[in-house]
Design a protein around this motif. Sequence first.
Motif, short mmCIF file in Angstrom:
data_model
loop_
_atom_site.label_atom_id
_atom_site.label_comp_id
_atom_site.label_asym_id
_atom_site.label_seq_id
_atom_site.Cartn_x
_atom_site.Cartn_y
_atom_site.Cartn_z
N GLY A 104 0.93 -1.28 0.02
CA GLY A 104 0.10 -0.17 0.14
C GLY A 104 0.82 1.25 0.02
O GLY A 104 2.19 1.30 0.17
N ALA A 105 0.12 2.37 -0.11
CA ALA A 105 0.87 3.68 -0.24
C ALA A 105 1.10 3.91 1.11
O ALA A 105 0.66 3.32 2.31
CB ALA A 105 -0.04 4.78 -0.73
N TYR A 107 1.80 6.62 10.70
CA TYR A 107 1.56 6.64 9.28
C TYR A 107 0.54 5.84 8.88
O TYR A 107 0.25 4.55 9.58
CB TYR A 107 2.82 6.40 8.37
N TYR A 108 -0.22 6.17 7.61
CA TYR A 108 -1.36 5.12 7.22
C TYR A 108 -0.55 4.39 6.18
O TYR A 108 0.28 4.80 5.49
CB TYR A 108 -2.25 5.90 6.60
N GLU A 146 -8.27 -1.50 1.95
CA GLU A 146 -8.04 -1.17 3.47
C GLU A 146 -7.19 -0.13 3.96
O GLU A 146 -6.32 0.46 3.00
CB GLU A 146 -7.78 -2.26 4.28
N ARG A 147 -7.35 0.69 4.85
CA ARG A 147 -6.63 1.52 5.40
C ARG A 147 -6.07 1.28 7.05
O ARG A 147 -6.89 1.13 7.61
CB ARG A 147 -7.04 2.84 5.55
N LEU A 148 -4.70 0.97 7.13
CA LEU A 148 -4.09 1.09 8.26
C LEU A 148 -3.26 2.06 8.90
O LEU A 148 -2.93 2.84 8.27
CB LEU A 148 -3.12 -0.48 8.51
N GLU A 175 0.84 4.83 25.29
CA GLU A 175 1.96 4.38 26.16
C GLU A 175 3.26 4.65 25.76
O GLU A 175 3.52 4.62 24.58
CB GLU A 175 1.67 2.94 26.77
N ALA A 176 4.29 4.73 26.84
CA ALA A 176 5.53 4.81 26.42
C ALA A 176 6.06 3.82 25.62
O ALA A 176 5.73 2.64 26.11
CB ALA A 176 6.30 4.81 28.04
N PHE A 177 6.82 4.02 24.60
CA PHE A 177 7.20 2.90 23.72
C PHE A 177 6.12 2.12 23.09
O PHE A 177 6.48 0.85 22.82
CB PHE A 177 8.53 2.15 24.09
N GLU A 178 5.25 2.54 23.12
CA GLU A 178 3.87 1.80 22.54
C GLU A 178 3.98 1.61 20.86
O GLU A 178 4.49 2.71 20.29
CB GLU A 178 2.53 2.39 22.58
N ALA A 179 3.80 0.62 20.35
CA ALA A 179 4.05 0.29 19.01
C ALA A 179 2.44 -0.31 18.58
O ALA A 179 2.50 -1.69 18.78
CB ALA A 179 5.22 -0.53 18.44
N SER A 180 1.67 0.20 17.83
CA SER A 180 0.48 -0.47 17.69
C SER A 180 0.03 -0.29 16.16
O SER A 180 0.22 0.70 15.45
CB SER A 180 -0.79 0.18 18.53
N VAL A 181 -0.83 -1.24 15.60
CA VAL A 181 -1.15 -1.27 14.37
C VAL A 181 -2.59 -1.36 14.40
O VAL A 181 -3.08 -2.17 15.03
CB VAL A 181 -0.49 -2.29 13.49
N TRP A 182 -3.31 -0.39 13.81
CA TRP A 182 -4.64 -0.30 13.86
C TRP A 182 -5.61 -0.45 12.22
O TRP A 182 -4.79 -0.01 11.18
CB TRP A 182 -5.26 1.05 14.37
N LEU A 183 -6.52 -1.08 12.33
CA LEU A 183 -7.41 -1.31 11.18
C LEU A 183 -8.40 -0.03 11.29
O LEU A 183 -9.14 0.24 12.29
CB LEU A 183 -7.96 -2.30 10.89
N VAL A 184 -8.26 0.93 10.27
CA VAL A 184 -9.14 2.23 10.38
C VAL A 184 -10.44 1.79 10.02
O VAL A 184 -10.85 1.13 8.89
CB VAL A 184 -8.39 3.41 9.44
N ILE A 185 -11.51 2.40 10.86
CA ILE A 185 -12.99 2.22 10.24
C ILE A 185 -13.41 3.69 10.37
O ILE A 185 -13.29 4.67 10.94
CB ILE A 185 -13.58 1.58 11.56
#
Length: 538
Positions: A460-461, A475-476, A482-484, A527-537
């Motif tokens: 994806g872009a 970033y997305y 889909e968009r993450l 949170e501190a040093f959080e690394a999360s990947v989300w699926l955008v709704i």
Amino acid sequence: MNKIKDETWIWWKHGVIYHIYPRSFQDSDGDGIGDIRGIIRRLAYLKELGIDGIWISPMYRSPMVDFGYDVSDYREIDPVFGTMGDFRELLATAHGMGIRVILDMILNHTSSLHPWFIESASSAENPKRNWYIWKDGAAGRPPNNWNSAYGGNAWKLDEKTGQYYLHSFFEQQPDLNWRDPELPGVFFEEMKFWLDMGVDGFRLDVINLIAKDKKFRSNPLVFGIPALQRHVYTRNRKWSVTLVTRIRELLDLYDERVSIAEIYAPPPGDVKTVARYLAKGTNGVHLAFDFSLIFSSWNAHSYFRNITKWYESLPGGGWPCNVLSNHDLLRSIDRFPWHRDREAKAKVAATLLLTMKGTPFIYYGEEIGMHNGSIRRKNIRDPLGKRYWPLFSGRDKARTPMQWNPGLNGGFTGGKPWLPLNRDTVHRNVRQQEGEASSLLNHYRNVIRVRRIHSSLQSGAWIPALNGKNGILAYYRVNERERLLVILNFTGRQKILTLPEHTGGKVLSSTHRGYEEFNYFQNVKIEAFEASVWLVIE
Ligand code: NOJ
Ligand code: MG
């Protein structure tokens, strides 16, 4: 688990590649040195990790002065690693499991014990004389000021014929002369040998050194210091890009093969120079390493700037590939500052590597956070370490044996390991991390799994959302499906985040969250040093 494999799925673009330093991965015969049968044994582990291809540092016959980067026969496997039969079995087994195999190809130089060089050195009239770079000295001194990357002048006097030969690395690694009319064709046959066998591609060792100035002009010095020269006549010559195009043509005779260029361009991270080697349409290499992630300081904005610069430099059709460390550099986890948060930082870096745009390369052991080995002087194996101790202790630190389990020698060998195992092996190893849900290894596995399911992460872009100035890089990754959203907190402080757009999301992978869903990214605590990947709704 479904892997999305539409017709546009290209393994070297969308897959994940793992770099094996074969001496240190898995020993099978008790000689203390990793080997091919050891790699075969560990393919299941790599499959489980979610790997699509392996790049193996050189295993050809070699006197091992530079541990395989000095080849004396390009069509033979060195006995220390096994036999050709073992290699064919590795290839077949890996392919059967959907794992591609990339070899290292060293075009700039051979070993001084390669029969070509032995012939070339035998007399000034030998038909292979011109396969290497021979020159007369100037008034009893070397032909020019060119430096070897590994110290001192790059010319070595050969007493017998009274001429000098060029060696850009150790003197046991004479440079080939790619301007010879015969040599390229002969060398390409060596490459075809492996391609015909089914090898999936090559990592091209120091390919930016392959073309030297025709007139042999001396390099300009920095501050007049001979050791500090600008390699304008020895590196990144225009003609090296032309040669790379010929390599590409060779690979394109076969299906789905890849070429990956190793290009150290000065200053580290000179992405414009790196980008010159990349494919425009069918020219150039498929991939070229960008080392700017390696040279970024631990700061979200510095990563953001380096990443954008790299992406913007890519020619149309050029594809990025990203790497955190390799066998020549320090272990990535030890480059992150401040000891106590390194584990957390390693997860942030891993998430970045696996979700940014481009092909990720994982250096063996990085997925369990292997540290630099502490190598005593008597245990140094790298000739660079021997030469420069104590100023520089060499590259052994990043080559210590893989830490598989808490048992004898970390499960690497039943014999005496060629380099000592790291002291933390008892509590840092694959088996231990497999059993711990929040381990770095399981984090790698989770993010790779998300990457395999979500094609936007593969192709994806890349659309920046936060540039890291407040410590968060976001970033997305977007495609028609889909968009993450990836959120990486590089700081040890909790942050409150509100995104301008009215979108919600659900967690796909996270260092800190279980399954969660939001209607709106408003006042979300990161949170501190959080690394999360989300699926955008939307
Ligand atoms: C780059 C390789 O990565 C390094 O290990 C080697 O010493 C030099 N090229 C010379 O081949
Ligand atoms: Mg062995």
